[in-house]
Design an enzyme around this catalytic site. Structure first.
Site, mmCIF file in Angstrom:
data_model
loop_
_atom_site.group_PDB
_atom_site.id
_atom_site.type_symbol
_atom_site.label_atom_id
_atom_site.label_comp_id
_atom_site.label_asym_id
_atom_site.label_seq_id
_atom_site.Cartn_x
_atom_site.Cartn_y
_atom_site.Cartn_z
ATOM 1 N N TYR A 146 48.800 3.850 -50.917
ATOM 2 C CA TYR A 146 47.641 4.512 -51.910
ATOM 3 C C TYR A 146 47.021 5.305 -52.228
ATOM 4 C CZ TYR A 146 42.470 4.750 -52.512
ATOM 5 O OH TYR A 146 41.295 4.812 -52.945
ATOM 6 N N LYS A 150 47.538 5.849 -56.906
ATOM 7 C CA LYS A 150 46.889 6.979 -57.916
ATOM 8 C C LYS A 150 46.956 8.279 -58.222
ATOM 9 C CE LYS A 150 43.195 4.619 -56.346
ATOM 10 N NZ LYS A 150 41.786 3.745 -57.408
ATOM 11 N N ASN A 175 34.861 10.180 -50.413
ATOM 12 C CA ASN A 175 34.018 8.978 -49.193
ATOM 13 C C ASN A 175 32.964 8.870 -49.963
ATOM 14 O OD1 ASN A 175 35.803 10.927 -47.908
ATOM 15 N ND2 ASN A 175 35.919 9.108 -46.231
ATOM 16 N N PHE A 192 31.481 2.589 -37.329
ATOM 17 C CA PHE A 192 30.209 3.083 -36.358
ATOM 18 C C PHE A 192 28.785 2.547 -36.607
ATOM 19 C CE2 PHE A 192 31.815 8.305 -36.215
ATOM 20 C CZ PHE A 192 33.070 7.418 -35.746
ATOM 21 N N THR A 211 37.479 16.228 -40.543
ATOM 22 C CA THR A 211 36.248 16.349 -41.207
ATOM 23 C C THR A 211 36.005 15.096 -41.922
ATOM 24 O OG1 THR A 211 36.661 17.782 -43.065
ATOM 25 C CG2 THR A 211 36.056 18.860 -40.457
ATOM 26 N N ARG A 274 43.572 16.337 -41.966
ATOM 27 C CA ARG A 274 42.083 17.321 -41.025
ATOM 28 C C ARG A 274 40.937 17.332 -41.860
ATOM 29 N NH1 ARG A 274 42.184 17.214 -36.428
ATOM 30 N NH2 ARG A 274 41.232 19.228 -36.445
HETATM 31 P P1 NAD Z 1 36.487 -1.647 -52.625
HETATM 32 O O1 NAD Z 1 37.834 -2.288 -51.918
HETATM 33 O O2 NAD Z 1 35.104 -2.498 -51.927
HETATM 34 O O3 NAD Z 1 36.820 -2.909 -54.309
HETATM 35 C C1 NAD Z 1 37.608 -2.533 -54.973
HETATM 36 C C2 NAD Z 1 37.753 -3.785 -55.488
HETATM 37 O O4 NAD Z 1 39.229 -4.342 -56.244
HETATM 38 C C3 NAD Z 1 37.765 -5.188 -54.711
HETATM 39 O O5 NAD Z 1 36.716 -5.833 -54.933
HETATM 40 C C4 NAD Z 1 39.178 -5.796 -54.836
HETATM 41 O O6 NAD Z 1 39.067 -7.586 -54.848
HETATM 42 C C5 NAD Z 1 39.405 -5.588 -56.005
HETATM 43 N N1 NAD Z 1 40.439 -5.091 -56.816
HETATM 44 C C6 NAD Z 1 41.599 -4.866 -55.548
HETATM 45 N N2 NAD Z 1 42.722 -4.532 -56.715
HETATM 46 C C7 NAD Z 1 42.708 -6.138 -57.600
HETATM 47 C C8 NAD Z 1 43.528 -6.585 -57.967
HETATM 48 N N3 NAD Z 1 44.739 -6.633 -58.632
HETATM 49 N N4 NAD Z 1 43.034 -7.493 -59.351
HETATM 50 C C9 NAD Z 1 42.409 -7.333 -59.643
HETATM 51 N N5 NAD Z 1 40.843 -7.000 -58.241
HETATM 52 C C10 NAD Z 1 41.478 -6.265 -57.879
HETATM 53 O O7 NAD Z 1 36.586 -0.511 -52.850
HETATM 54 P P2 NAD Z 1 35.695 0.301 -53.473
HETATM 55 O O8 NAD Z 1 35.384 1.188 -52.002
HETATM 56 O O9 NAD Z 1 34.884 -0.133 -54.235
HETATM 57 O O10 NAD Z 1 36.909 1.443 -54.669
HETATM 58 C C11 NAD Z 1 37.147 1.000 -55.628
HETATM 59 C C12 NAD Z 1 37.600 2.121 -56.054
HETATM 60 O O11 NAD Z 1 37.037 3.469 -56.281
HETATM 61 C C13 NAD Z 1 39.056 2.269 -55.995
HETATM 62 O O12 NAD Z 1 39.652 2.172 -57.228
HETATM 63 C C14 NAD Z 1 38.636 3.253 -54.574
HETATM 64 O O13 NAD Z 1 40.461 3.249 -55.177
HETATM 65 C C15 NAD Z 1 37.419 3.745 -55.405
HETATM 66 N N6 NAD Z 1 37.592 4.909 -54.438
HETATM 67 C C16 NAD Z 1 36.694 4.470 -53.615
HETATM 68 C C17 NAD Z 1 35.938 5.670 -52.748
HETATM 69 C C18 NAD Z 1 35.148 5.214 -51.396
HETATM 70 O O14 NAD Z 1 34.447 6.285 -51.259
HETATM 71 N N7 NAD Z 1 34.721 4.076 -51.835
HETATM 72 C C19 NAD Z 1 36.754 6.298 -52.310
HETATM 73 C C20 NAD Z 1 38.042 6.689 -52.932
HETATM 74 C C21 NAD Z 1 37.965 6.682 -54.327
HETATM 75 N N1 UDP Z 2 37.523 7.292 -38.385
HETATM 76 C C1 UDP Z 2 37.232 6.889 -37.232
HETATM 77 N N2 UDP Z 2 36.733 6.043 -36.449
HETATM 78 C C2 UDP Z 2 36.891 5.185 -36.976
HETATM 79 C C3 UDP Z 2 37.355 5.064 -38.645
HETATM 80 C C4 UDP Z 2 38.076 5.908 -39.164
HETATM 81 O O1 UDP Z 2 37.167 8.048 -35.966
HETATM 82 O O2 UDP Z 2 36.258 3.647 -36.765
HETATM 83 C C5 UDP Z 2 37.867 8.110 -39.186
HETATM 84 C C6 UDP Z 2 39.583 8.720 -39.829
HETATM 85 O O3 UDP Z 2 40.621 8.645 -38.133
HETATM 86 C C7 UDP Z 2 38.898 9.977 -39.935
HETATM 87 C C8 UDP Z 2 37.337 9.419 -40.812
HETATM 88 O O4 UDP Z 2 37.190 9.197 -39.555
HETATM 89 O O5 UDP Z 2 39.735 10.322 -40.039
HETATM 90 C C9 UDP Z 2 37.443 8.987 -42.026
HETATM 91 O O6 UDP Z 2 37.643 7.543 -41.972
HETATM 92 P P1 UDP Z 2 38.348 6.635 -43.461
HETATM 93 O O7 UDP Z 2 39.045 5.922 -43.018
HETATM 94 O O8 UDP Z 2 36.066 5.952 -43.426
HETATM 95 O O9 UDP Z 2 38.533 7.110 -44.258
HETATM 96 P P2 UDP Z 2 39.530 8.338 -45.157
HETATM 97 O O10 UDP Z 2 40.621 8.160 -43.764
HETATM 98 O O11 UDP Z 2 40.215 7.543 -46.084
HETATM 99 O O12 UDP Z 2 39.047 9.390 -45.361
#
Ligand code: NAD
Ligand code: UDP
Length: 320
Positions: A146, A150, A175, A192, A211, A274
Site C-alpha cells: 500500500y 501510493k 484516518n 471498536f 496514536t 507508533r
Molecule cells: P474503500 O476500500 O472503501 O474504497 C476503495 C474503492 O476502490 C472500493 O470500492 C474498491 O472496490 C475500489 N477499487 C480498488 N481497486 C480497484 C480497481 N483496481 N478497479 C476499480 N475499483 C477498485 O476505501 P476508502 O476508505 O473509501 O478509500 C478511498 C481512497 O482514499 C483510497 O485510495 C485510499 O487509499 C484513500 N485513503 C483513505 C483513507 C481512509 O482513512 N479512509 C486514508 C488514506 C487514504
Molecule cells: N487497531 C486496534 N484494534 C483493532 C484495529 C486496529 O487496536 O481492532 C489499531 C491498529 O493497531 C493501529 C490503529 O488501531 O495502531 C489504527 O488502525 P487502522 O487499521 O484503523 O488504520 P491504520 O493502521 O492504517 O492507521
C-alpha cells in the site's frame, strides 16, 4: 462538471458522489468492488447525473466519451486487512491504475486528482507530519504493498504534471471514518464500534498507546472540494489534527455510548505506525480549511447510521 471517479463504490467514493450529485454535477463511477459495496452504487443508480461502469481500473478505464472535466482516482483497498489480503491488486491499482487514470485525464484535457495517504510517511520520525517530511517507510514489509504503491502514485502524478502538463492535485488522507464504511473492513473505528454494539470486548492491538488522528468524512469531502478550486500541485494533508491513543479512543466511545466497555489485548501488527497526526498548516493556509466535526460527534453519527441500516451488527473479521 463532468467527473469520472474511480473507487466510487468505496466509503470515501460514495460520499464524494453524494456531494457532487447534490452540487448538480455529473458523476461517472468506476469500481470493481474489490473492497467496495454494491449498496453504495445502488444508492445513486437512477439519480440524475449518475452512471456506473464495473471495471478493474488497473486493466484499463473504459473511455466514457464526451467531455471530462475531472478524473478523480480514489480506487484502492485502504484498510490494512484488505490491502494485505490483496497485495498485488493494491500495488497494481496504485501503479497501473494511476497511470490509466492519468492517461484518461490527459486524453480529455481533464484535471486529475489523486487520493494518496498518510501512510507515505510510514512509521514517522517527525511528529506531527508536514508535507515536507519524506517519511520512514519499510519498502518490503506487510504494509509496503500500500505505502509504496501510493508513493509511486504520487511520483507518476508529478511526472505527468511536469512532463505532460496535466493539471494535477494530490491529497494525503489521514484516518477517516463515517457512515458507509464496510462493517468488516477491520479498521479500528469499525472494529471498536461494532464490537461495542455487539457487547464484545474491544480488540486493542499492542498496549494501545499508539496514536491516530481521526477525521470525519464530511470534513475530508469539504477539503477535497476546496482543493479542486485551487491550482496547486504539491501534496496537501487532509486530516484532523486532534490525536488519540487507541486507549483514549476506547474512552471516547465509552462516553458516547454511556456505558463501560471491556478490552482484549491482541498482538500489535507488523510495522504498525507508533504515532500519526497531520500538520495541516498548508491546508489551512491554501484552502482556509480545517476539520469541524469532533470525534465524539462523528462517532455518534457513524453509530446512528450503522444501527439504522439494518439493526444488525457485523462480525469482526479474522486478522491476517
Ligand atoms: P474503500 O476500500 O472503501 O474504497 C476503495 C474503492 O476502490 C472500493 O470500492 C474498491 O472496490 C475500489 N477499487 C480498488 N481497486 C480497484 C480497481 N483496481 N478497479 C476499480 N475499483 C477498485 O476505501 P476508502 O476508505 O473509501 O478509500 C478511498 C481512497 O482514499 C483510497 O485510495 C485510499 O487509499 C484513500 N485513503 C483513505 C483513507 C481512509 O482513512 N479512509 C486514508 C488514506 C487514504
Ligand atoms: N487497531 C486496534 N484494534 C483493532 C484495529 C486496529 O487496536 O481492532 C489499531 C491498529 O493497531 C493501529 C490503529 O488501531 O495502531 C489504527 O488502525 P487502522 O487499521 O484503523 O488504520 P491504520 O493502521 O492504517 O492507521
Amino acid at each position: 462538471m463532468r467527473i469520472l471517479l474511480t473507487g466510487s463504490a468505496g466509503f470515501v467514493g460514495s460520499h464524494l458522489t453524494e456531494r457532487f450529485l447534490q452540487g448538480g454535477h455529473e458523476v461517472i463511477g468506476v469500481d470493481n468492488y474489490i473492497s467496495g459495496q454494491r449498496d453504495n452504487t445502488a444508492l445513486f443508480l437512477g439519480q440524475p447525473g449518475f452512471s456506473f461502469v464495473e471495471a478493474d481500473v488497473s486493466q484499463g478505464i473504459p473511455d466514457p466519451g464526451g467531455r471530462l472535466d475531472w478524473v478523480l482516482h480514489f480506487a484502492s483497498p485502504a484498510s490494512p486487512p484488505h490491502y494485505q489480503q490483496f497485495p498485488i491488486e493494491t500495488l497494481m491499482v496504485g501503479a497501473q491504475g494511476t497511470q490509466n487514470a492519468l492517461e484518461l485525464a490527459r486524453a480529455h484535457g481533464a484535471k486529475f486528482f489523486l487520493a494518496s495517504t498518510s501512510e507515505v510517511y510510514g512509521d514517522p520520525h517527525v511528529h506531527p507530519q508536514p508535507e515536507s517530511y519524506w517519511g520512514h517507510v519499510n519498502p518490503n514489509g506487510l504494509r509496503s504493498c500500500y505505502d509504496e504503491a501510493k508513493r509511486y502514485a504520487e511520483a507518476i502524478t508529478m511526472a505527468y504534471h511536469r512532463h505532460h502538463g496535466v493539471d494535477t492535485r494530490i491529497i494525503r488522507i489521514f484516518n477517516t471514518y463515517g457512515p458507509r464504511m464496510r462493517p468488516d473492513d477491520g479498521r479500528v473505528i469499525t472494529n471498536f464500534m461494532h464490537q461495542a454494539l455487539r457487547g464484545d470486548a474491544l480488540t486493542v492491538y499492542g498496549d494501545g498507546s499508539q496514536t491516530r488522528s481521526f477525521q470525519y468524512v464530511t470534513d475530508l469531502v469539504e477539503g477535497i472540494v476546496r482543493l479542486m478550486d485551487v491550482e496547486d500541485h504539491e501534496p496537501v494533508n487532509l486530516g484532523n489534527p486532534v490525536e488519540f491513543t487507541m486507549l483514549e479512543l476506547v474512552g471516547v466511545l465509552q462516553d458516547v455510548l454511556g456505558r463501560p466497555l471491556t478490552t482484549l489485548r491482541e498482538p500489535i501488527p507488523h510495522d504498525d505506525p507508533r504515532q500519526r497526526k497531520p500538520d495541516i498548516t498548508r491546508a489551512r493556509t491554501l484552502l482556509g480549511w480545517e476539520p469541524v466535526v469532533p470525534l465524539s460527534d462523528g462517532l455518534r453519527r457513524t453509530i446512528a447510521a450503522a444501527t439504522a441500516h439494518d439493526g444488525t451488527v457485523a462480525a469482526t473479521p479474522a486478522r491476517a
